[in-house]
Design an enzyme around this catalytic site. Structure first.
Site, PDB file in Angstrom:
ATOM      1  CG  ASN A 186       0.227 -15.024  41.902  1.00  0.00           C
ATOM      2  OD1 ASN A 186       0.573 -15.651  42.896  1.00  0.00           O
ATOM      3  ND2 ASN A 186       0.470 -13.743  41.755  1.00  0.00           N
TER       4      ASN A 186
ATOM      5  CG  HIS B  27      -3.869  -5.739  46.036  1.00  0.00           C
ATOM      6  ND1 HIS B  27      -4.022  -5.079  44.846  1.00  0.00           N
ATOM      7  CD2 HIS B  27      -3.395  -4.823  46.916  1.00  0.00           C
ATOM      8  CE1 HIS B  27      -3.665  -3.814  44.999  1.00  0.00           C
ATOM      9  NE2 HIS B  27      -3.276  -3.631  46.247  1.00  0.00           N
TER      10      HIS B  27
ATOM     11  NE  ARG C 269     -10.569  -3.954  30.572  1.00  0.00           N
ATOM     12  CZ  ARG C 269     -10.016  -2.910  29.939  1.00  0.00           C
ATOM     13  NH1 ARG C 269      -8.904  -3.055  29.270  1.00  0.00           N
ATOM     14  NH2 ARG C 269     -10.575  -1.747  29.974  1.00  0.00           N
TER      15      ARG C 269
ATOM     16  NE  ARG D  54     -17.247  -2.304  33.415  1.00  0.00           N
ATOM     17  CZ  ARG D  54     -16.904  -1.619  34.499  1.00  0.00           C
ATOM     18  NH1 ARG D  54     -15.653  -1.339  34.752  1.00  0.00           N
ATOM     19  NH2 ARG D  54     -17.828  -1.196  35.331  1.00  0.00           N
TER      20      ARG D  54
END
Length: 195
Positions: free
Chosen positions: A16, A111, A93, A67
């Site tokens: 993509n 998605h 992630r 994170r």
């Protein structure tokens, strides 16, 4: 026309990402790809980006104590590229709320399902297991909830008899490569905005 500066986040081959790079070659496209960041140094997409003269960076989350520190460093890289927008293209992630909120309305994702159906992983397997007659892909704004942001564009693909996750995925990928550049064009030109 001032083109919007776009950074892409990837974890793998970046098909993509390649579609977005290709679209941005057009002189009338309202966005330019200024950097590609991966959470995996071995991601093949980094080589594709570099071969196209685009800045690259890789950051392994495991090298950071938290994170938050990982995402703060990601933001520093994105800001060093002067990114106006961020496109997630197979970035594997889940992003923290602070990072998402910092880029609110300026970060989109592709998605492989017709959201809100099949959030998360293994969308093709789940659609087939459910006996779905159609499946597809969605470009949506990224919000703190996983795959919950408002859709910008969707493409529908019929589920055919004998489809496997791989055959279905291959047909949907063609649509992903079509609608992601169009959704970024809409965002960069002001046609699409997070309400």
């Amino acid at each position: 026309m001032t083109r919007k500066r776009v950074a892409i986040l990837i974890s793998g081959r970046g098909s993509n990402m390649a579609a977005l790079i290709e679209a941005a070659r057009a002189p009338d496209y309202p966005a330019e790809i200024v950097g590609v960041l991966s959470n995996r140094a071995a991601a093949p997409g980094l080589q594709t980006a570099a071969a196209n003269g685009i800045a690259t960076a890789s950051l392994a989350q495991s090298k950071f104590p938290s994170r938050d520190m990982f995402e703060d460093t990601m933001t520093q890289v994105l800001e060093s590229w002067g990114a106006d927008y961020v496109c997630l293209a197979g970035f594997m992630r889940i992003l923290g709320e602070d990072f998402v909120n910092r880029w609110q309305g300026r970060m989109i994702n592709i998605h492989p399902s017709l959201l809100p159906a099949y959030k998360g992983l293994n969308t093709h397997e789940r659609a087939l297991a459910d006996g779905a007659t159609e499946h597809g892909c969605t470009v949506h704004f990224v919000t703190p909830g996983l795959d919950e942001g408002p859709a910008i564009l969707q493409a529908r693909v019929p589920v055919l008899p004998g489809d496997t996750p791989d055959t279905l995925s291959a047909r949907i990928l063609v649509e992903e490569h079509r609608i992601y550049p169009e959704a970024l064009r809409m965002l960069a030109s002001g046609e699409a905005a997070l309400a």
